[in-house]
Enzyme design. Structure first.
Site, PDB file in Angstrom:
ATOM      1  N   HIS A 169       4.849 -71.795  34.936  1.00 24.73           N
ATOM      2  CA  HIS A 169       4.846 -72.194  33.528  1.00 24.73           C
ATOM      3  C   HIS A 169       6.252 -72.322  32.950  1.00 24.73           C
ATOM      4  CE1 HIS A 169       4.916 -67.761  32.605  1.00 24.73           C
ATOM      5  NE2 HIS A 169       5.641 -68.178  31.596  1.00 24.73           N
ATOM      6  N   ASP A 234      -9.687 -71.738  33.748  1.00 24.70           N
ATOM      7  CA  ASP A 234      -9.318 -70.339  33.906  1.00 24.70           C
ATOM      8  C   ASP A 234      -8.646 -69.982  35.218  1.00 24.70           C
ATOM      9  OD1 ASP A 234     -10.244 -69.643  31.406  1.00 24.70           O
ATOM     10  OD2 ASP A 234     -12.305 -69.622  32.144  1.00 24.70           O
ATOM     11  N   SER A 310       8.932 -63.361  32.165  1.00 29.26           N
ATOM     12  CA  SER A 310       7.994 -64.058  33.049  1.00 29.26           C
ATOM     13  C   SER A 310       8.756 -64.803  34.131  1.00 29.26           C
ATOM     14  CB  SER A 310       7.040 -64.975  32.286  1.00 29.26           C
ATOM     15  OG  SER A 310       7.701 -65.692  31.318  1.00 29.26           O
TER      16      SER A 310
END
Ligand code: NAG
Ligand code: NAG
Length: 377
Positions: A169, A234, A310
């Site tokens: 991401h 998901d 992250s």
């Protein structure tokens, strides 16, 4: 013909050969051996110029928690091939898609593994248990020296001479590459002053060393299709990892990647990671914590962490019997914070992506360019 494919997919998902050692006085937590499948590129096609539209988000969210994840049926072999296929982004802005095949060498796939059953007494994140790492003696030395900063704001970890592991991401939001991914750079903390200057001034030695980032450009980036296609649904978080190749070697010690054992095998059930949390600018922040829950692909924990951490490599240290020494290995990638609806109650977790045998095979192939060197997870 669902059964055979599901069966072979199951074989890939199964952890093999685990070394169970008797608990004696000199018992050590051991790195298990894993049979690693082979993930091989089959065909690569050009996708032309990539889009860089997405705003970089340092945090990802998914409403699907551990219980929800456990209800998903196992992917079929076809689905796994789809998820493990990947995009490669080049520094000139063009990108390609590579399809992969998945093979299991030999046939001694046996023994099943189930995710650790949860003991979910919810713990409050009482106080902030993170440690800022000060002083070049620590920052410039292993293992902290393997934590690097991405120009898009995340953290990454050195996993080979020219390679950095991070979260997908930080590069791609599932639909488009993020702004800044085309000119992606990796920052290395270095002392602001040369050693010589410092040595002249002993009175200074208690003052924290001034550090600054030196940057190296990224030459190419691999992101699995499981992330690119799956982010809207998901399963996406399971594939929140990416590998960056630097334009030149970084010349530091790096940390090896390894297949993630179950959390019960971790020493004290704990994981560790260091990252550039954005609430402490310029600091490398270290923490460790217990794993609360796990699924096949994810570790749920409540380590204190802020966006910016992250992409950090999650590691454990265990005894490597073949080498007769302690070894730290990265067994996961810190993805982000997650709110989960559980019977109307909101629960929060921090989530790390586990390095499964398949992911190990894929990332290792990206690093080494062959599968022969990737058989020992
Ligand atoms: C971009 O770089 C890649 C890898 O070096 C190369 O294969 C490709 O042809 C280049 N594309 C353009 C448009 O220059
Ligand atoms: C040494 O450090 C002290 C205290 O920070 C400072 O006052 C002094 O100017 C420094 N001397 C040199 C030679 O850098």
């Amino acid at each position: 013909m669902m059964l055979p494919t599901r069966l072979s997919a199951l074989c890939l998902l199964v952890f093999v050969i685990s070394e169970v050692e008797p608990h004696s006085s000199n018992w050590k937590p051991m790195w298990p051996s894993y049979k690693v499948p082979v993930v091989l590129p089959q065909a690569t096609l050009s996708l032309g110029k990539a889009q860089f539209n997405a705003e970089p988000r340092l945090d990802v969210a998914s409403p699907c928690g551990p219980e929800c994840h456990k209800h998903y049926s196992l992917p079929t072999l076809e689905e796994l091939k789809e998820y493990m296929s990947y995009e490669t982004l080049y520094s000139n802005g063009s990108h390609t898609e590579t399809e992969v095949g998945i093979y299991v060498l030999g046939s001694s796939v046996s023994s099943t593994q189930s995710g650790g059953k949860s003991r979910t007494k919810r713990q409050i994140y009482g106080y902030d248990s993170r440690f800022s790492i000060y002083g070049k003696d620590f920052l410039l030395n292993y293992p902290f020296s393997t934590s690097v900063k991405l120009s898009t704001g995340c953290t990454g970890t050195l996993v080979a001479e020219k390679h950095v592991l991070t979260a997908a991401h930080c590069i791609h939001d599932g639909k488009s590459y993020v702004k800044g991914a085309q000119k992606l750079r990796v920052g290395f903390l270095k002392p602001k002053h040369k050693d010589g200057e410092k040595a002249l001034n002993q009175t200074n030695s208690r003052i924290p060393d001034k550090m600054k980032f030196q940057w190296i450009r990224v030459k190419r980036t691999h992101v699995p299709k499981g992330w690119i296609k799956g982010n809207a649904n998901d399963i996406g978080m399971d594939y929140d990892y990416a590998l960056l190749e630097l334009k030149k070697p970084h010349k530091r010690k790096f940390m090896m990647i390894g297949v993630s054992p179950t959390s019960r095998q971790f020493p004290s059930g704990r994981i560790h990671f260091s990252g550039y949390d954005n609430d402490r600018p310029g600091h490398l922040v270290y923490r460790f914590c217990d794993v609360k829950e796990e699924t096949y692909d994810l570790l749920y924990q409540q380590c204190d962490a802020q966006p910016g951490a992250s992409g950090s490599g999650v590691y454990v240290r265990m005894w490597k019997r073949q080498k007769q020494k302690w070894e730290r290995k990265i067994i996961g990638i810190f993805s982000g914070h997650q709110w989960v609806d559980k019977d109307g109650d909101k629960q929060d977790y921090n989530v790390a992506v586990r390095i499964t045998p398949l992911k190990y095979a894929q990332i290792c192939f990206w690093i080494k360019g062959n599968y022969i060197d990737c058989r020992d997870g």
